[in-house]
Design an enzyme around this catalytic site. Sequence first.
Site, PDB file in Angstrom:
ATOM      1  N   ASP A   3     -13.535  -8.127  14.823  1.00 53.89           N
ATOM      2  CA  ASP A   3     -13.149  -6.826  14.277  1.00 53.89           C
ATOM      3  C   ASP A   3     -13.204  -6.758  12.762  1.00 53.89           C
ATOM      4  OD1 ASP A   3     -12.623  -5.460  16.645  1.00 53.89           O
ATOM      5  OD2 ASP A   3     -10.747  -6.547  16.888  1.00 53.89           O
TER       6      ASP A   3
ATOM      7  N   HIS B  45      -5.408  -5.756  19.729  1.00 53.20           N
ATOM      8  CA  HIS B  45      -6.598  -6.024  20.559  1.00 53.20           C
ATOM      9  C   HIS B  45      -7.724  -5.155  19.994  1.00 53.20           C
ATOM     10  CE1 HIS B  45      -8.931  -7.252  23.894  1.00 53.20           C
ATOM     11  NE2 HIS B  45      -8.334  -6.621  24.884  1.00 53.20           N
TER      12      HIS B  45
ATOM     13  N   HIS C 215      -7.138 -15.418  15.930  1.00 49.50           N
ATOM     14  CA  HIS C 215      -7.492 -15.178  17.327  1.00 49.50           C
ATOM     15  C   HIS C 215      -6.738 -16.162  18.196  1.00 49.50           C
ATOM     16  CE1 HIS C 215      -9.933 -14.364  20.855  1.00 49.50           C
ATOM     17  NE2 HIS C 215     -10.350 -13.285  20.229  1.00 49.50           N
TER      18      HIS C 215
HETATM   19  N1  CMC Z   1      -2.589 -12.501   9.284  1.00 49.56           N
HETATM   20  C1  CMC Z   1      -1.603 -13.317   8.832  1.00 49.56           C
HETATM   21  N2  CMC Z   1      -1.047 -14.279   9.576  1.00 49.56           N
HETATM   22  C2  CMC Z   1      -1.491 -14.435  10.819  1.00 49.56           C
HETATM   23  C3  CMC Z   1      -2.517 -13.628  11.365  1.00 49.56           C
HETATM   24  C4  CMC Z   1      -3.077 -12.632  10.532  1.00 49.56           C
HETATM   25  N3  CMC Z   1      -4.053 -11.854  10.996  1.00 49.56           N
HETATM   26  N4  CMC Z   1      -2.762 -14.013  12.625  1.00 49.56           N
HETATM   27  C5  CMC Z   1      -1.913 -15.017  12.892  1.00 49.56           C
HETATM   28  N5  CMC Z   1      -1.157 -15.268  11.793  1.00 49.56           N
HETATM   29  C6  CMC Z   1      -0.140 -16.328  11.647  1.00 49.56           C
HETATM   30  C7  CMC Z   1       1.130 -15.968  12.405  1.00 49.56           C
HETATM   31  O1  CMC Z   1       2.032 -15.270  11.576  1.00 49.56           O
HETATM   32  C8  CMC Z   1       1.630 -17.338  12.782  1.00 49.56           C
HETATM   33  O2  CMC Z   1       2.197 -17.915  11.636  1.00 49.56           O
HETATM   34  P1  CMC Z   1       3.520 -18.858  11.773  1.00 49.56           P
HETATM   35  O3  CMC Z   1       3.061 -20.035  12.563  1.00 49.56           O
HETATM   36  O4  CMC Z   1       3.902 -19.156  10.377  1.00 49.56           O
HETATM   37  O5  CMC Z   1       4.537 -18.025  12.507  1.00 49.56           O
HETATM   38  C9  CMC Z   1       0.360 -18.122  13.061  1.00 49.56           C
HETATM   39  O6  CMC Z   1      -0.661 -17.497  12.280  1.00 49.56           O
HETATM   40  C10 CMC Z   1      -0.051 -18.123  14.530  1.00 49.56           C
HETATM   41  O7  CMC Z   1      -0.220 -16.766  14.933  1.00 49.56           O
HETATM   42  P2  CMC Z   1       0.188 -16.178  16.333  1.00 49.56           P
HETATM   43  O8  CMC Z   1       0.683 -14.782  16.126  1.00 49.56           O
HETATM   44  O9  CMC Z   1       1.081 -17.149  17.043  1.00 49.56           O
HETATM   45  O10 CMC Z   1      -1.193 -16.176  17.065  1.00 49.56           O
HETATM   46  P3  CMC Z   1      -1.544 -15.391  18.388  1.00 49.56           P
HETATM   47  O11 CMC Z   1      -2.525 -16.245  19.108  1.00 49.56           O
HETATM   48  O12 CMC Z   1      -0.301 -15.018  19.138  1.00 49.56           O
HETATM   49  O13 CMC Z   1      -2.182 -14.051  17.873  1.00 49.56           O
HETATM   50  C11 CMC Z   1      -3.733 -12.434  17.170  1.00 49.56           C
HETATM   51  C12 CMC Z   1      -3.542 -13.798  17.844  1.00 49.56           C
HETATM   52  C13 CMC Z   1      -5.201 -12.043  17.257  1.00 49.56           C
HETATM   53  C14 CMC Z   1      -2.890 -11.378  17.922  1.00 49.56           C
HETATM   54  C15 CMC Z   1      -3.273 -12.544  15.696  1.00 49.56           C
HETATM   55  O14 CMC Z   1      -4.055 -13.513  15.029  1.00 49.56           O
HETATM   56  C16 CMC Z   1      -3.337 -11.207  14.965  1.00 49.56           C
HETATM   57  O15 CMC Z   1      -2.404 -10.421  15.072  1.00 49.56           O
HETATM   58  N6  CMC Z   1      -4.461 -10.921  14.241  1.00 49.56           N
HETATM   59  C17 CMC Z   1      -4.615  -9.649  13.583  1.00 49.56           C
HETATM   60  C18 CMC Z   1      -5.042  -8.609  14.599  1.00 49.56           C
HETATM   61  C19 CMC Z   1      -6.494  -8.783  15.011  1.00 49.56           C
HETATM   62  O16 CMC Z   1      -7.372  -8.956  14.165  1.00 49.56           O
HETATM   63  N7  CMC Z   1      -6.751  -8.662  16.328  1.00 49.56           N
HETATM   64  C20 CMC Z   1      -8.107  -8.718  16.865  1.00 49.56           C
HETATM   65  C21 CMC Z   1      -8.337  -9.911  17.728  1.00 49.56           C
HETATM   66  S1  CMC Z   1     -10.084 -10.138  18.079  1.00 49.56           S
HETATM   67  C22 CMC Z   1     -10.514  -8.821  19.059  1.00 49.56           C
HETATM   68  C23 CMC Z   1      -9.904  -8.864  20.403  1.00 49.56           C
HETATM   69  O17 CMC Z   1     -10.140  -9.837  21.147  1.00 49.56           O
HETATM   70  O18 CMC Z   1      -9.230  -7.917  20.737  1.00 49.56           O
END
Ligand code: CMC
Length: 443
Positions: free
Chosen positions: A363, A268, A307
């Site tokens: 971010d 987050h 996201h």
């Molecule tokens: N790098 C590589 N792969 C990714 C990333 C990433 N940053 N984000 C998602 N994926 C992949 C993930 O591995 C999954 O792949 P697969 O379908 O093959 O398993 C697919 O994309 C879907 O991801 P998810 O984890 O199911 O998506 P989510 O909605 O649960 O997670 C997130 C959203 C923001 C937690 C995630 O994208 C992430 O961890 N990003 C990096 C951390 C980040 O930048 N966070 C800040 C968010 S914006 C500020 C805020 O609101 O706090």
Amino acid sequence: MAKDTLTVTDNRTGKTFELDIADGSIRAMDFRQMKISDDDFGLLVYDPSLLNTASCKSSVTYIDGDKGILRYRGYPIEELAEHSSYMETAYLIVKGELPDEQHLNDWSYNITMHTMVHQNIEKFMDGFRYDAHPMGMLVSTCAALSTFYPDAKEIFDVESRRLQARRLLGKMPTLAALAYRHSLGLPYVLPDNDLSYAGNFLSMMFKMTEQKFQPKPAFERALDVLFILHADHEQNCSANAARAVGSSQVDPYSAIASATAALYGPLHGGANEAVINMLNEIQSVDRIPEFIEGVKKGEAKLMGFGHRIYKNYDPRARIIQEIAHDVFEETGKNPLIDIAKELERIALGDDYFIERKLYPNVDFYSGIIYQAMGFPVSMFPVLFAIGRTSGWLAQWSEMVTDEEQKITRPRQLYLGEDIRHYLPIYKRPEPMTKERRLLLERL
Ligand code: CMC
């Protein structure tokens, strides 16, 4: 004729139910009438991490993640970032409308009058180790404020809610600056009420021996815009924490401390910190392809990308890139920006990221600006928290005044053991089974 209902047949019993659809949703409670016997509890809706559950009705923030749209109370983020100030946007978010001049002046004055903290908070801060993370200090001191303002328990009194909102908006930057000065062993700087909200924060952070701190206009404006961009983001992890904890009718300092704690996590508000660490690790543009390959193999995440809601470019990331130019004119270019831009270019052209609709989020670039302005990496999530306080307050207040809201209490699907009877330790079976050992190792 089309009807706003959903017809569901429970194939276990053959019974059919007609459920109302309102605002594009059905009520989870409507499923409870679907039972296989009179003593059956009724069907539950299983939604781990609340991926498809609307937990409230809200009129604070609108996001269309597919189109990359973000609006506060209907106003596009781009217009607010260009024309508004954080004080005005905070008013909009908390109160629902843009203020007239008199109301904006009163609001800003009232918040400015609450920038000081009780001296005991400074002593409290002194108790932290020199290397304590500023987010940990912010979470704790925010929670500690509740002990100074017992009147904050009057959450159904509108005047009390307004007063706590002014206090929290006034004091969050002060707590943040105290945490920073403590980590450096520098004397605390009193608020300067002649300065703007962002200018005063910069003064409390960076004032040294000068009589009066004069913030650089480019920094003051950049920080103000960054606060605007972070002010709210509907039902994110921390807003949900503020609502869920607040639903127990605890005071707003405790609810917002819990939201701050939620923001601390690397998925987050901690992501901007993680982005800088990642860029430092990559070191140079020529090592990016290797890093991207590692991400695709699941060895690392591309921090600042992806996201839960945006499946398009995060509009805030676009605005942040524009601010970066203004800041770099003052400071010179942060060399990490070249790595970030190339990383973005390669990722946006790569099938892995295209297929998963992974774009830069807020971010990805914010940390690079903060770093250029002289903020240490550990302060990045703290800056996020200052801006987000207005959003938390609006979400909390909306929850408190929503007659439909009760204490947040999800259900679970219990898949554990059936009843077992207690055995004294000397009678328990030995050796421990492999299954039990594996289970205990995970806990
Ligand atoms: N790098 C590589 N792969 C990714 C990333 C990433 N940053 N984000 C998602 N994926 C992949 C993930 O591995 C999954 O792949 P697969 O379908 O093959 O398993 C697919 O994309 C879907 O991801 P998810 O984890 O199911 O998506 P989510 O909605 O649960 O997670 C997130 C959203 C923001 C937690 C995630 O994208 C992430 O961890 N990003 C990096 C951390 C980040 O930048 N966070 C800040 C968010 S914006 C500020 C805020 O609101 O706090």
